[in-house]
Design an enzyme around this catalytic site. Structure first.
Site, PDB file in Angstrom:
ATOM      1  N   GLY A 122       0.828  -1.211   0.000  1.00  0.00           N
ATOM      2  CA  GLY A 122       0.000   0.000   0.000  1.00  0.00           C
ATOM      3  C   GLY A 122       0.858   1.255   0.000  1.00  0.00           C
ATOM      4  CE  LYS A 140      -8.162   4.796  -8.907  1.00  0.00           C
ATOM      5  NZ  LYS A 140      -6.737   4.634  -8.553  1.00  0.00           N
TER       6      LYS A 140
END
Length: 492
Positions: free
Chosen positions: A206, A380
């Site tokens: 992350g 996205k």
């Protein structure tokens, strides 16, 4: 924690340390030092994971942020710009989060290398934007790419092509952490290698990892030595995340004793953003609240647009000296995101991750800036790609702005079905991108293709049922139409 639980926790921790040491012993000498630092970070995360059980927030303590902690962008804009904005630009570096692959859009390799506009990739547009800044203001704003082990090699090969551009480009790698078996809480890796099945045993943890890996690789110290004071961090697939001179000036003009160390750009929520992280006031600090931290009973409340009106765009302005101070004191407090995955063979694993914005509560005088929606333009999905490739946007020096010909500022809602998911398939279905200047809503489902110079206006819904195909003919103008059934146009 009961005595039994404490013993169990210690056992898990000792077993983990043994396994990590055994893994390290299989690493090549050059790799061992880097992996050792990665594992140090992982041990800290794992230690905290074993101690924290249940949601990391007490819902009763959540408050709306105080009025003055989130400034409207318009107010910051009224401060104007100084004559010597170049002096401020010379204290800035741009960091793009470049760890993601294009797999969700059916592409191999780094997502940043997908073409999004007139043959330009995300990376091309980023380089063009920063080069334009450097040339216009005679400044030296470097570009820093945080790669992952998934994207590093391919990205570095491409960087050759920017050698003669007026941008200094640096790269560093985020950590490589071991996935752990959900049951045994031990790494599933057999050795440090990435080949074969063992490749599935690792993950990049992350974007919260940016602080540690940026510091570990020496770039933080290098930039500080060059007189840089702030970094502007954003996702490389957010085409709205350009360097904003008004926010930069606001940061630089604060008195030294009240310097703002962290700005998070937020924007107003719409129905499409209900899952986005939001800013809250919690125990006298601004804090980022992500949906994963919300107790199940309160998820609907979290998603409501009335209580939490804004969400985090992940465009962040962060003080470099502050990162250095917090890293040295080991005081960067990031909530753990536990991300469960099921591997191809059916094995359940967990990934421990952190988010870059979660660090807001560790910085002094942190604030939010409520920016226009135009600063949040993420790509996205292929639906997003259709929007940015269309005439809704005009491009200038690598930056996309809403076309002046569009009469209302909102972005149309586009929903393309599964036949459009992969970029190659998506491109093969459009002979040219439709005119969308007057579009409000477009839904396309099933086997549908578009001829040249089609225009769509208002609300258009096109649904080809299973086994049917719809070819929208060249030059067609669809306004407030529903098209369904079967429409084939054949050359004779």
């Amino acid at each position: 924690m009961t005595e039994f639980q404490e013993k169990l926790r210690q056992q898990h921790e000792e077993s983990m340390h043994r396994e990590l040491e055994a893994l390290l012993s299989t690493a090549a000498e050059a790799e061992a030092e880097i992996s050792g630092k990665d594992f140090d970070g992982f041990k800290k995360l794992f230690h905290r994971f074993l101690q924290v059980k249940g949601p990391s927030v007490d819902w009763a303590k959540i408050n709306r942020p105080p009025e003055d902690s989130i400034r409207p962008y318009e107010k910051i804009k009224t401060e104007g710009l100084p004559d010597n904005i170049a002096a401020s630009l010379n204290k800035l570096a741009v960091v793009k989060l470049n760890g993601g692959l294009g797999t969700s859009m059916g592409c191999k390799g780094p997502k940043s290398l997908i073409s999004v506009r007139s043959e330009n990739t995300f990376l091309d547009l980023t380089v063009r934007q920063i080069e334009h800044l450097n040339k216009t203001f005679n400044a030296d704003v470097p570009l820093v790419l945080m790669n992952s082990f998934n994207t590093d090699e391919d990205t570095k090969k491409i960087l050759q092509k920017y050698k003669h551009h007026r941008v200094n480009i640096h790269t560093f790698n985020q950590s490589r952490y071991p996935r752990i078996n959900k049951e045994s809480l031990l790494p599933i890796a057999k050795h440090m290698g990435m080949s074969g099945e063992n490749g599935e045993a690792w993950y990049p943890p992350g974007h919260g990892d940016v602080y540690a890996s940026f510091s570990n690789c020496g770039l933080l110290d290098k930039l500080l030595a060059e007189g840089k004071e702030y970094i502007f961090v954003s996702n490389i697939d957010n085409l709205g995340a350009t360097v904003d001179l008004f926010i930069l000036h606001h940061l630089m003009s604060q008195p030294a004793d009240r310097r703002c160390e962290f700005i998070m750009e937020v924007t107003d929520k719409t129905r499409a953003d209900v899952k986005g992280g939001t800013l809250i006031q919690y125990e006298d600090h601004l804090r980022l609240l992500e949906i994963a931290q919300v107790p199940k009973a309160h998820v609907d409340e979290f998603k409501s647009v009335t209580k939490f009106k804004i969400f985090n765009t992940n465009n962040l302005w962060i003080s470099l000296p502050a990162i250095k101070r917090l890293q040295e004191k080991n005081a960067m407090d990031l909530e753990i995101i536990v991300n469960p995955k099921t591997l191809d063979g059916g094995l359940n694993v967990i990934q421990l991750e952190t988010a870059v914005g979660a660090a807001i509560k560790s910085f002094n005088n942190a604030m939010g800036v409520n920016v226009p929606r135009s600063r949040f333009l993420p790509v996205k999905t292929s639906s997003d790609l259709l929007l940015v490739m269309s005439n809704l946007y005009s491009m200038d020096a690598g930056s996309l702005t809403m076309s002046k010909k569009r009469e209302f500022p909102s972005t149309p809602h586009v929903k393309l079905g599964s036949s459009f998911t992969k970029v190659q398939e998506f491109l093969s279905r459009f002979e040219s991108i439709p005119d969308m200047l007057e579009l409000d809503h477009l839904t396309v489902s099933g086997d549908v293709t578009f001829g040249k110079n089609v225009s769509v206006k208002g609300t258009v819904i096109i649904i080809a049922n299973h086994g049917d195909r719809i070819d929208i003919p060249a030059g067609a103008m669809l306004e407030n139409k529903i098209v369904s059934g079967n429409l084939r146009i054949l050359d004779h």
